[in-house]
Scaffold this motif. Structure first.
Motif: not given
Length: 394
Positions: A228, A231, A339, A341-342, A344, A347
């Motif tokens: 995570i 990202q 959490t 995922i800003t 995406y 990531h």
């Protein structure tokens, strides 16, 4: 692993000390456990308690910026015949009242730090100009400044070398790149030829950076909810947002820090439980290394300014090169991780590129702190991974 009591000790490092925890016989294969952002070594206690006694387990509190301002005040420069703390000069500059003109002088005192020559060698005769770069610049930022100062001065860039009970590194903002040095100090001082690593969240990035700089030292790498953190580097595609989040917001807190909050012990544990999405019983374990008593109440030991971590501006191709080392890597992905995922696309794209026979993703039940809340869910995966013969390209 009840037959192996926990040992608390300190490791001396150039900037002070690292607070260490360890379990088991030091002659056994070493396993280093690295925690993540706004956390402490206590997060791994439940996991080690159910791991087999066939490894020597070591963890530590990452250095943070808890006392960074105090340490920076010890950097003095010679200005018009006076010894002036760098912090004092910068405050006057910001207020537009800078009557202290920096002259070629002498770097008088730095309890922690190294000097790098970016100009003529200091020979005791040539005047010296002290140029203090941000720790995150790693000394490179003074190269242009040395030209502007001129060839008549020897330019020295002063680069300063804690979470929990470790001493801090001076020179905010701190990034995962800087924390690589903590791992290097441990591996080198404990004289490990190779080590297996279990890293949680941002701790995975720290281990991955170390692994890229010192290839071959990490034998196996387990990422606990660490994917995570990849990202974060999506910020580099948005320069203004990257500056606002990594630089501007950090220094707003640094120069105008909010007043530290105090709590009753119960309220502190409740706050920690909410922030980490864990039970109060689990939060009590974490609180054992991140609370201090202040006039009958309690305060978290991490500096509020540390809530804004510096994200190194690493482009996607370079990041892939860093992460795609030959080291066998097991990424445990909790299915109930909340959490956000800003970034995406960053990531997902990076994970897709990384997936291969040496970089394996396995879903496990539990939340972001599954190693704390339900370690029994992940122990079989970790033990199997450590013991199996995983192919690694030469």
């Amino acid at each position: 692993m009840p037959e192996n009591p926990m040992k608390e000790w300190f490791l001396k490092v150039p900037w002070g000390k690292l607070a260490m925890l360890s379990w088991g016989d030091p002659s056994l294969p070493p396993t280093l456990l690295v925690h993540g952002f706004m956390d402490t070594a206590a997060t791994f206690i439940p996991l080690v308690d159910v791991m087999p006694a066939t490894f020597h387990y070591v963890t530590f509190d990452l250095p943070d910026v808890l006392q960074a301002l105090h340490l920076i005040k010890e950097f003095l420069i010679k200005v018009q015949g006076r010894d002036v703390p760098i912090v004092q000069k910068r405050k006057q500059e910001r207020a537009g009242k800078d009557d202290l003109q920096l002259e070629p002088g002498t770097f008088l005192a730095a309890r922690v730090g190294r000097a790098f020559s970016a100009g003529p060698e200091a020979d005791g005769v040539t005047p010296a100009a002290a140029v203090c770069s941000n720790l995150s610049d790693a000394g490179a930022s003074v190269i242009g400044q040395s030209s502007a100062i001129g060839a008549g001065a020897a330019v020295l860039d002063i680069v300063g070398a804690g979470h929990g009970h470790s001493d801090t590194m001076p020179g905010p903002p701190i990034s995962p790149l800087h924390l690589v040095e903590a791992i290097r100090q441990i591996v080198d001082q404990l004289q490990w030829d190779t080590v297996s690593c279990v890293a949680h969240s941002m701790g995975y990035l720290i281990c991955a950076y170390y692994n890229a700089v010192y290839p071959g030292r990490i034998r196996r790498l387990v990422s606990l909810a660490g994917a995570i953190s990849i990202q974060l580097h999506g910020l580099v595609e948005l320069p203004k947002d990257w500056f606002d989040i990594s630089i501007a917001s950090y220094y707003r807190r640094y120069f105008q820090p909010p007043a530290p909050l105090t709590y009753t012990y119960k309220k502190a544990v409740e706050s920690l439980a909410r922030a980490r999405d864990v039970s109060e019983a689990d939060a009590t374990i974490l609180a054992s290394r991140c609370l201090k008593s202040v006039d009958g109440e309690f305060r978290f030991t991490w500096d509020v300014k540390a809530k804004k971590i510096y994200v190194p501006p690493i482009a996607e191709d370079i990041l892939y090169s860093i992460l795609s080392t030959p080291t066998p890597t097991l990424c445990l992905v909790p299915t109930e991780d909340k959490t956000p995922i800003t970034f995406y696309d960053c990531h997902v794209n990076m994970l897709a590129k990384l997936t291969n026979e040496r970089y394996v993703f396995v879903s496990v039940p539990g939340g972001h702190s599954v190693h704390l809340t339900n370690p029994e869910f992940i122990v079989p995966q970790i033990v199997k991974f450590f013991n199996e013969d995983v192919k690694s390209k030469l």
